[in-house]
Design an enzyme around this catalytic site. Structure first.
Site, PDB file in Angstrom:
ATOM      1  N   ASN A 236     -38.665 -18.910  88.196  1.00 30.90           N
ATOM      2  CA  ASN A 236     -39.787 -18.496  89.051  1.00 30.90           C
ATOM      3  C   ASN A 236     -40.241 -17.071  88.749  1.00 30.90           C
ATOM      4  O   ASN A 236     -41.036 -16.500  89.488  1.00 30.90           O
ATOM      5  CB  ASN A 236     -39.385 -18.624  90.531  1.00 30.90           C
ATOM      6  CG  ASN A 236     -38.215 -17.721  90.907  1.00 30.90           C
ATOM      7  OD1 ASN A 236     -37.688 -16.978  90.071  1.00 30.90           O
ATOM      8  ND2 ASN A 236     -37.798 -17.767  92.162  1.00 30.90           N
TER       9      ASN A 236
ATOM     10  N   HIS B 297     -38.197 -14.387  88.616  1.00 30.48           N
ATOM     11  CA  HIS B 297     -37.383 -13.312  89.198  1.00 30.48           C
ATOM     12  C   HIS B 297     -36.636 -12.562  88.100  1.00 30.48           C
ATOM     13  O   HIS B 297     -36.391 -13.106  87.016  1.00 30.48           O
ATOM     14  CB  HIS B 297     -36.426 -13.841  90.284  1.00 30.48           C
ATOM     15  CG  HIS B 297     -35.232 -14.601  89.806  1.00 30.48           C
ATOM     16  ND1 HIS B 297     -34.629 -15.591  90.560  1.00 30.48           N
ATOM     17  CD2 HIS B 297     -34.500 -14.534  88.666  1.00 30.48           C
ATOM     18  CE1 HIS B 297     -33.595 -16.065  89.922  1.00 30.48           C
ATOM     19  NE2 HIS B 297     -33.492 -15.454  88.760  1.00 30.48           N
TER      20      HIS B 297
ATOM     21  N   GLU C 183     -36.541 -11.812  94.029  1.00 33.29           N
ATOM     22  CA  GLU C 183     -37.311 -13.041  94.100  1.00 33.29           C
ATOM     23  C   GLU C 183     -38.798 -12.730  94.291  1.00 33.29           C
ATOM     24  O   GLU C 183     -39.157 -11.590  94.603  1.00 33.29           O
ATOM     25  CB  GLU C 183     -36.789 -13.891  95.271  1.00 33.29           C
ATOM     26  CG  GLU C 183     -35.317 -14.278  95.176  1.00 33.29           C
ATOM     27  CD  GLU C 183     -35.039 -15.375  94.138  1.00 33.29           C
ATOM     28  OE1 GLU C 183     -35.914 -15.651  93.296  1.00 33.29           O
ATOM     29  OE2 GLU C 183     -33.930 -15.943  94.172  1.00 33.29           O
TER      30      GLU C 183
HETATM   31  P1  PGA Z   1     -29.861 -17.854  83.416  1.00 32.56           P
HETATM   32  O1  PGA Z   1     -30.394 -17.050  84.679  1.00 32.56           O
HETATM   33  O2  PGA Z   1     -29.590 -16.830  82.354  1.00 32.56           O
HETATM   34  O3  PGA Z   1     -28.620 -18.524  83.875  1.00 32.56           O
HETATM   35  O4  PGA Z   1     -30.957 -18.792  83.014  1.00 32.56           O
HETATM   36  C1  PGA Z   1     -31.359 -16.080  84.491  1.00 32.56           C
HETATM   37  C2  PGA Z   1     -31.779 -15.501  85.820  1.00 32.56           C
HETATM   38  O5  PGA Z   1     -31.818 -16.246  86.813  1.00 32.56           O
HETATM   39  O6  PGA Z   1     -32.084 -14.299  85.867  1.00 32.56           O
END
Ligand code: PGA
Length: 240
Positions: free
Chosen positions: A135, A137, A142
């Site tokens: 998304n 973030h 968020e």
């Molecule tokens: P991920 O998470 O490396 O496990 O894809 C990235 C994030 O949510 O910042």
């Protein structure tokens, strides 16, 4: 923002390694801003391999991590402090006392945020490694997080809880809150490297590169940073 598009995850990790090594070789006591998640695992494996083969030393380095789940500490193998020890710190020569992360078990959460912000004021990151959420973030900032935020507690978005549930026995075990560095703490880094692989990140990467700079997609703030590099594979970068 500089963009390096590569074929796959291994090349993404290799490009990131080159940048990290350059920072550490130029400044042996560099402050490394580190991230958890699946994305930087390849980089951490390559740092460990390089340390073993070529002797790059992190003995004088300091590390600050982005975020930690509320309620978890090193005794939980889902905590980010545990993740960093297992996936990087035990494989290089950094001193554990020079590694920092929010204390997920802090009795007073506000006080913990204040403590971590003061620490970050002292330990400006020479480089900050970032992943990105589907998304948009960064860390646990968020959508809607103010661009001027500092370390704070967040209620995790449903999409983040779902994304992260793969690392837990069940979705019910995923903590609903986390400590996170704020966007302003991240932007304070001298250099930022953001990594993305896989088609699940294509929306976020397209927004990061082409979208309006706005709090609804926190990563877009990185376009205002003077030294930020995006390294993405073909799938994550398919729309840019
Ligand atoms: P991920 O998470 O490396 O496990 O894809 C990235 C994030 O949510 O910042």
């Amino acid at each position: 923002m500089k963009i390096i598009k590569v074929k796959n995850y291994d090349e993404m990790s290799e490009e990131a390694l080159k940048i990290v090594l350059n920072v550490v070789k130029n400044k042996p006591n560099a402050v490394l801003g580190l991230a958890t998640g699946s994305t930087p695992l390849g980089l951490y494996a390559k740092m460990a391999e390089d340390h073993k083969q070529n002797g790059t030393s992190y003995a004088e380095c300091r590390a600050v991590n982005l975020d930690e789940y509320v309620g978890l500490d090193v005794n939980s193998d889902q905590s980010y402090v545990y993740f960093m020890r297992e996936n990087l710190f035990k494989n290089i020569d950094i001193k554990l006392e020079n590694t920092h992360i929010e204390n997920g078990k802090a009795a007073d959460k506000d006080e913990e945020c204040t403590r971590y912000n003061a620490l970050l004021d002292e330990l400006q990151q020479d480089i900050q490694i970032l992943g990105i959420g589907s998304n948009g973030h960064i860390a646990f900032n968020e959508p809607g997080t103010p661009f001027d935020s500092v370390t704070h507690i967040v209620d995790l978005a449903e999409s983040t809880i779902k994304d992260n549930s793969r690392l837990f026995n069940s979705i019910d075990e995923v903590p609903r809150q986390a400590f996170t560095m704020g966007l302003s703490n991240i932007m304070n880094a001298k250099k930022i490297v953001i990594l993305a692989n896989g088609s699940g990140k294509a929306y976020a990467i397209n927004e990061l590169v082409n979208g309006e700079i706005r709090e609804d997609v926190p990563a877009t703030i990185l376009r205002n940073h003077p030294d930020c590099t995006l390294i993405c594979d073909e799938l994550a970068g398919k729309d840019i």
